[in-house]
Design a protein around this motif. Structure first.
Motif, PDB file in Angstrom:
ATOM      1  N   CYS A 108      -8.987 -46.279  44.897  1.00 50.94           N
ATOM      2  CA  CYS A 108      -9.299 -45.432  43.746  1.00 50.94           C
ATOM      3  C   CYS A 108      -9.719 -44.038  44.206  1.00 50.94           C
ATOM      4  O   CYS A 108      -9.967 -43.800  45.395  1.00 50.94           O
ATOM      5  CB  CYS A 108     -10.397 -46.068  42.911  1.00 50.94           C
ATOM      6  N   CYS A 131     -15.153 -54.531  41.227  1.00 47.56           N
ATOM      7  CA  CYS A 131     -14.189 -53.455  40.963  1.00 47.56           C
ATOM      8  C   CYS A 131     -13.026 -53.904  40.090  1.00 47.56           C
ATOM      9  O   CYS A 131     -12.262 -53.067  39.590  1.00 47.56           O
ATOM     10  CB  CYS A 131     -13.636 -52.900  42.286  1.00 47.56           C
ATOM     11  N   CYS A 185     -12.884 -52.305  36.623  1.00 49.92           N
ATOM     12  CA  CYS A 185     -13.125 -50.865  36.597  1.00 49.92           C
ATOM     13  C   CYS A 185     -11.781 -50.142  36.487  1.00 49.92           C
ATOM     14  O   CYS A 185     -10.881 -50.350  37.304  1.00 49.92           O
ATOM     15  CB  CYS A 185     -13.863 -50.401  37.849  1.00 49.92           C
ATOM     16  N   ALA A 206     -10.068 -48.355  39.468  1.00 53.71           N
ATOM     17  CA  ALA A 206      -9.314 -49.136  40.447  1.00 53.71           C
ATOM     18  C   ALA A 206      -7.828 -49.215  40.114  1.00 53.71           C
ATOM     19  O   ALA A 206      -7.037 -49.682  40.932  1.00 53.71           O
ATOM     20  CB  ALA A 206      -9.903 -50.551  40.555  1.00 53.71           C
TER      21      ALA A 206
END
Length: 353
Positions: free
Chosen positions: A256, A344, A347, A350
């Protein structure tokens, strides 16, 4: 300002390779706005509103000579920290590039002069729209007229002092309600003599209201939104304004934009975390991801007030976290397993947006 001798004691120059590309410091979680796109507005009853102490800052500043860039922003307005200018000075004296993100309201002439005098490298100003109606409905308490005046003052004072610093970046948060104003952000940048525009996504959506506001999609991007981005890019080229827009479609990305392999975040209370999204000043972090509710714990791997940075960085759990991303890199390269640390997986960062 502190005694120069104290500053000199803090700054230790290091001649070798800088290990980290970027350290982000949350120097304050306080703010005087009530932005509808900010979690602080909705979680204020459990939000830990405070400034990073100078003692905490000193503990991390010892390691500034090991990093290239320092960004003094997190979950609040950084200019509220009474030591902000001293923090900039210390980071600059350590040989770092220094920037911060602000709502812009406190950029009065006296503050701008000090920022210029310290040769601050970057000032990023957040916008939720380019008309007063749009911006002020999302950044509640902000006044677009005042913000524009402050940006003009930066340009005027840079000319007065014959400097190209700071680089002024307008950060336009794309939502489903303001995409029609995106090209106008470049017009505004040209008017106030800003250097660049970055169109970001509303990538943290803790409530259904935020999920509905996001401009990006888990499938095919909205064609109208895509056209707006393209038009804005063309306008920026014509006006010689640097422009970058984050993608409007989720996709598989190796790492990311926060890049926890080379960067890290230090919270207002000294926690060392892979990124800002894992350490807001609440203990449990609500997230909506593709329509599903999730809660993840505040995640860190040590506290700079209790341990040295490299002890934290080499912590076995932190090493394991980073290895997940290394495995992800290899997996994507060979089109196999899509590794991600558990915290993650929900999220949006990501997934490239």
């Amino acid at each position: 300002m502190l005694d120069p001798k104290i500053i000199e004691d803090i700054v230790t120059l290091f001649k070798g390779k800088r290990e980290f590309r970027y350290i982000q410091l949350c120097v304050s979680t306080r703010c005087f706005l009530s932005c509808t796109v900010c979690p602080r507005t909705y979680f204020l009853d459990r939000w830990d509103s405070k400034d990073m102490t100078f003692e905490t800052f000193k503990n991390i500043s010892r390691f500034f000579p090991y990093t290239e860039n320092i960004h003094l922003s997190g979950w609040g307005e950084p200019l509220l920290n009474p030591y902000f200018l001293v923090m900039v000075e210390i980071a600059k004296r350590a040989g770092c590039s220094v920037g911060f993100t602000t709502n812009g309201a406190l950029l009065h002439d006296a503050m701008i002069k000090k920022i210029i005098d310290l040769q601050t490298d970057l000032v990023s100003v957040s916008l939720a729209g380019v008309t007063a109606e749009t911006h002020e409905s999302k950044r509640v308490g902000s006044r677009l007229k005042q913000l524009t005046r402050n940006l003009h003052s930066i340009a005027d004072l840079k000319r007065t002092f014959r400097t190209d610093k700071p680089h002024v970046l307008i950060q336009f948060m794309m939502t489903s309600e303001n995409m029609h104003e995106l090209p106008m952000s470049v017009e505004l940048a040209a008017e106030v003599e800003a250097d660049s525009v970055v169109a970001t996504n509303l990538d943290y959506t803790p409530l259904p209201f935020h999920e509905e506001l996001r401009a990006f999609s888990s499938g095919k991007a909205d064609e109208t939104f895509t056209r707006r981005v393209r038009e804005t890019g063309e306008l920026a080229r014509n006006k010689n304004i640097s422009f970058h827009a984050f993608p409007l479609e989720m996709k598989l990305v190796p790492v990311c934009s926060e890049n926890p392999l080379n960067n890290f975040y230090v919270s207002e209370d000294g926690l060392v975390s892979p990124c800002v999204y894992l350490a807001p000043p609440i203990q449990e972090i609500p997230r909506i991801f593709c329509g599903e509710n999730n809660v993840i714990p505040r995640t860190s791997f040590g506290n700079i007030n209790e341990q040295r940075l490299f002890e934290i960085w080499s912590n076995s759990e932190y090493v394991f976290f980073r290895k997940k991303y290394e495995q992800r890199l290899r997996g994507i390269l060979y089109r196999s397993v899509n590794y991600l640390p558990q915290v993650c997986k929900t999220c949006y960062k990501a997934y490239g947006v």
